[in-house]
Structures are given as structure tokens and as C-alpha cells.
Design a protein around this motif. Sequence first.
Motif, PDB file in Angstrom:
ATOM      1  N   ARG A 121     -38.370  28.094  10.129  1.00  0.00           N
ATOM      2  CA  ARG A 121     -38.725  29.260   9.329  1.00  0.00           C
ATOM      3  C   ARG A 121     -37.986  30.514   9.813  1.00  0.00           C
ATOM      4  NH1 ARG A 121     -44.935  30.802  11.295  1.00  0.00           N
ATOM      5  NH2 ARG A 121     -44.779  29.910  13.380  1.00  0.00           N
ATOM      6  N   ASN A 122     -37.683  31.377   8.855  1.00  0.00           N
ATOM      7  CA  ASN A 122     -37.052  32.661   9.119  1.00  0.00           C
ATOM      8  C   ASN A 122     -37.713  33.724   8.262  1.00  0.00           C
ATOM      9  OD1 ASN A 122     -34.817  32.094  11.012  1.00  0.00           O
ATOM     10  ND2 ASN A 122     -34.046  30.807   9.356  1.00  0.00           N
ATOM     11  N   ARG A 123     -37.691  34.955   8.734  1.00  0.00           N
ATOM     12  CA  ARG A 123     -38.332  36.054   8.016  1.00  0.00           C
ATOM     13  C   ARG A 123     -37.281  37.101   7.631  1.00  0.00           C
ATOM     14  NH1 ARG A 123     -43.442  35.714  11.031  1.00  0.00           N
ATOM     15  NH2 ARG A 123     -44.067  37.884  10.776  1.00  0.00           N
ATOM     16  N   VAL A 124     -37.504  37.731   6.478  1.00  0.00           N
ATOM     17  CA  VAL A 124     -36.684  38.852   6.024  1.00  0.00           C
ATOM     18  C   VAL A 124     -37.607  39.912   5.444  1.00  0.00           C
ATOM     19  CG1 VAL A 124     -34.972  39.652   4.345  1.00  0.00           C
ATOM     20  CG2 VAL A 124     -34.617  37.479   5.503  1.00  0.00           C
ATOM     21  N   ASN A 125     -37.386  41.162   5.798  1.00  0.00           N
ATOM     22  CA  ASN A 125     -38.031  42.300   5.150  1.00  0.00           C
ATOM     23  C   ASN A 125     -36.936  43.140   4.505  1.00  0.00           C
ATOM     24  OD1 ASN A 125     -40.347  41.386   6.457  1.00  0.00           O
ATOM     25  ND2 ASN A 125     -40.133  42.838   8.142  1.00  0.00           N
ATOM     26  N   PRO A 133     -30.932  39.701 -14.995  1.00  0.00           N
ATOM     27  CA  PRO A 133     -31.518  38.782 -15.976  1.00  0.00           C
ATOM     28  C   PRO A 133     -32.052  37.496 -15.360  1.00  0.00           C
ATOM     29  CG  PRO A 133     -29.479  39.728 -16.824  1.00  0.00           C
ATOM     30  CD  PRO A 133     -29.581  40.142 -15.389  1.00  0.00           C
ATOM     31  N   ASP A 134     -31.395  37.019 -14.302  1.00  0.00           N
ATOM     32  CA  ASP A 134     -31.832  35.755 -13.695  1.00  0.00           C
ATOM     33  C   ASP A 134     -32.744  35.955 -12.498  1.00  0.00           C
ATOM     34  OD1 ASP A 134     -29.912  36.801 -11.957  1.00  0.00           O
ATOM     35  OD2 ASP A 134     -29.115  34.818 -11.420  1.00  0.00           O
ATOM     36  N   GLY A 135     -33.023  37.198 -12.113  1.00  0.00           N
ATOM     37  CA  GLY A 135     -33.860  37.419 -10.943  1.00  0.00           C
ATOM     38  C   GLY A 135     -33.733  38.829 -10.407  1.00  0.00           C
ATOM     39  N   PHE A 136     -33.436  38.957  -9.110  1.00  0.00           N
ATOM     40  CA  PHE A 136     -33.364  40.285  -8.508  1.00  0.00           C
ATOM     41  C   PHE A 136     -32.580  40.232  -7.203  1.00  0.00           C
ATOM     42  CE2 PHE A 136     -37.132  38.136  -7.015  1.00  0.00           C
ATOM     43  CZ  PHE A 136     -37.271  38.477  -5.682  1.00  0.00           C
ATOM     44  N   ASP A 137     -32.176  41.417  -6.725  1.00  0.00           N
ATOM     45  CA  ASP A 137     -31.438  41.557  -5.469  1.00  0.00           C
ATOM     46  C   ASP A 137     -32.293  42.301  -4.455  1.00  0.00           C
ATOM     47  OD1 ASP A 137     -29.203  40.386  -6.667  1.00  0.00           O
ATOM     48  OD2 ASP A 137     -28.395  42.323  -7.289  1.00  0.00           O
ATOM     49  N   VAL A 138     -32.043  42.031  -3.180  1.00  0.00           N
ATOM     50  CA  VAL A 138     -32.780  42.668  -2.088  1.00  0.00           C
ATOM     51  C   VAL A 138     -31.802  43.147  -1.028  1.00  0.00           C
ATOM     52  CG1 VAL A 138     -34.423  42.287  -0.208  1.00  0.00           C
ATOM     53  CG2 VAL A 138     -34.870  41.316  -2.471  1.00  0.00           C
ATOM     54  N   GLN A 139     -31.984  44.393  -0.597  1.00  0.00           N
ATOM     55  CA  GLN A 139     -31.253  44.929   0.538  1.00  0.00           C
ATOM     56  C   GLN A 139     -32.061  44.638   1.797  1.00  0.00           C
ATOM     57  OE1 GLN A 139     -28.207  46.394   0.557  1.00  0.00           O
ATOM     58  NE2 GLN A 139     -28.283  46.579   2.800  1.00  0.00           N
ATOM     59  N   VAL A 140     -31.453  43.964   2.764  1.00  0.00           N
ATOM     60  CA  VAL A 140     -32.139  43.512   3.967  1.00  0.00           C
ATOM     61  C   VAL A 140     -32.383  44.679   4.923  1.00  0.00           C
ATOM     62  CG1 VAL A 140     -31.914  42.071   6.029  1.00  0.00           C
ATOM     63  CG2 VAL A 140     -31.233  41.172   3.788  1.00  0.00           C
ATOM     64  N   SER A 141     -33.604  44.751   5.479  1.00  0.00           N
ATOM     65  CA  SER A 141     -33.945  45.735   6.511  1.00  0.00           C
ATOM     66  C   SER A 141     -34.066  45.081   7.880  1.00  0.00           C
ATOM     67  CB  SER A 141     -35.267  46.433   6.170  1.00  0.00           C
ATOM     68  OG  SER A 141     -35.199  47.095   4.932  1.00  0.00           O
ATOM     69  N   GLN A 142     -34.764  43.956   7.937  1.00  0.00           N
ATOM     70  CA  GLN A 142     -34.932  43.210   9.181  1.00  0.00           C
ATOM     71  C   GLN A 142     -34.885  41.721   8.884  1.00  0.00           C
ATOM     72  OE1 GLN A 142     -38.587  44.238  11.236  1.00  0.00           O
ATOM     73  NE2 GLN A 142     -37.595  45.888  12.349  1.00  0.00           N
ATOM     74  N   THR A 143     -34.366  40.962   9.819  1.00  0.00           N
ATOM     75  CA  THR A 143     -34.375  39.508   9.694  1.00  0.00           C
ATOM     76  C   THR A 143     -34.503  38.894  11.084  1.00  0.00           C
ATOM     77  OG1 THR A 143     -33.116  37.563   8.956  1.00  0.00           O
ATOM     78  CG2 THR A 143     -31.847  39.453   9.707  1.00  0.00           C
ATOM     79  N   PHE A 144     -35.269  37.823  11.188  1.00  0.00           N
ATOM     80  CA  PHE A 144     -35.463  37.171  12.481  1.00  0.00           C
ATOM     81  C   PHE A 144     -36.055  35.788  12.281  1.00  0.00           C
ATOM     82  CE2 PHE A 144     -38.974  39.958  11.509  1.00  0.00           C
ATOM     83  CZ  PHE A 144     -40.118  39.224  11.768  1.00  0.00           C
TER      84      PHE A 144
END
Length: 320
Positions: A121-125, A133-144
Motif C-alpha cells: 500500500r501507498n498513500r497520496v494526498n 470527461p473521463d475523470g479528473f487530475d490531482v496535484q500531489v502534495s505528499q506521498t509515502f
Amino acid sequence: MAIPGWQRADSPFHHGERAIQERLGALEQMDTFGRRMIREFLPEQHRQFYAQLSYVLVGTMDSAGKPWASILVGEPGFISTPNDSSLHIAAHPLYGDPLTDMLQVGSDIGFLGIELQTRRRNRVNGVVSAIAPDGFDVQVSQTFGNCPKYIQARQFDLAAFDPNVAKPLHTLTRLGDAERQAIAAADTFFIATAYLDEAAGAARGVDVSHRGGNPGFVRIDGNTLTVPDFAGNCHFNTFGNIEVNPRAGLLFIDFEQGNLLYLTGRAEVIWDGDPEIAAYAGAERLFKFHLTQGIRVDSSLPLTWSKPESSRFLAETGPW
């Protein structure tokens, strides 16, 4: 070559998380560990990991400030990484999922990428940066990354599905028989919490995490759930958020029927010294959840699962 860690002068943990780390004597240790393991970008192995997933857990917060935990599903590749600091999610929420009303540009969001079959498992905030149209984009703040403790291993198959097809949906403000049965049988659930105050700086965000135990590890008393908390990685992301924002959203998955139970409500932590903790072998503290509202959607999840292989760490825990 070592992968760079946290590059900011400020801690990767906000003051709620640090307060608990200090209370438990782990503040200095976790500051060192966090600066090494928490990043503002996705390492290559994380990018490859998300690309192979068929489902991802999602945490968001609604306009009233209530956290919700959700799940998105798609063929492997539905999560892509255009670069090392962004995600594209080519999926739409399942029918009835509260996530539908919370996907807006600028919304804080958290992900738990988890392979139950491998216990990885990995986490992203991050923050929703665009709606497509097919979904969405996310700008990463933290990942671990996270350890595999307390995860029940399950194989799965993905069926063809249309997220727009209506399913039986039930709204609730109290737990009925169907909800109680689902919770009582659960060996796994997911929890979303959030701290979005500006004081958190770069450590602000929505978090979604896994909880696992022997079936029955969630105790039900009226509309209150009590859950033992076992030894973990000392990040205290969930409890750190609750320290400064005592709300949580829970997602229970019925792995046999595909039913999804979304709950949101008030949260609290019962710390060392309370005699209630002794009722569960192996518990270091307790998490309590007081229901505000919920949604149950029947036969919603287009995944079928094998029987679970219990985590070996559960041998150290006992029943209520």
C-alpha cells in the motif's frame, strides 16, 4: 542512488500529528523518518504501482466539513502519472458514492493505493487540479509508503460495469440490522480524516487509511463503533487529524455481496490508562466513531473476492 525525501524546512507532519508523536515519545524519531520517507513527488516505483491497480480508496470532505471514504474502480491503467507530481484518474464514482458531489477543482483529496492480494500500500494526498470527461487530475502534495500490517490478503476479479447504472440505495442516520451485520462481520474497513487549516502548511490535507482485525474487531453500541488500535508505524496521520478535527468517514466493504457502506460522524481516541482498552488483547488505544449519517448501496462494487488470508499479526490480538 538514494531518492530525495522531504525537502522543506517545515516538518512533513502537522501539529496534531506531532502532538501525538511527542505524547508517545516518538517525535524526534518520526521527524527523521518522515523527512526520509515522505515526498512531494511520486518515485518511479509508486508510479508503476498505481498504474497496475484496479481500485483505489479515496478520502474527501464535503461542503459541511464531513469526511467521507470512497472507492474508485477501473481496468489496470485507469490511474496514470503524466509526471512525478500529478495523477490522472480515468474513472467516475460508483452509483451513490458521496464522492460524486465532492469532485471539484481545488478540492483536497487523499488516496490509498492498496493491493490486498500482496498487502502492498501507498498513500497520496493532494488537490484536484482539473475535471476531465473521463475523470479528473490531482496535484500531489505528499506521498509515502505504508507497512503491510493487519491487511487480510484477498485475490480479486473485476467484472464489466457501468457506474451510472442505479443500485438499491439506502440513506441512514442510525445503524439498522443490515448495517450492523456488515460491520460485525468485517475484518477490514477504511477511514478518511482531514486537517485543512492553513496552520498545517504543506502537511495539510485529507487522508484515507486501512484498518484491519479479526472479524468482530469493530464493536457496535447503538450508533457508536469502537475499534482497537494496534502498534503501527507511528505516523499517526489518522489520529493526528482527529486530534485537531474530530470527524471521520468510514467505508465498509461486503466482500461477498459487493455492498458498500459509507458512514460519516464524530471521532475520538481513547488513550492509555482507560480500563476499556484492556478489553481487547493487543490494543494500545481505542478509536470511537459516533454516526452522523450514512449511505448503503447494495451490489455496488464490481469486484469479486477470494476468501481472506488473515494477517499473521492478528495472532497477537484477541476478541472483545
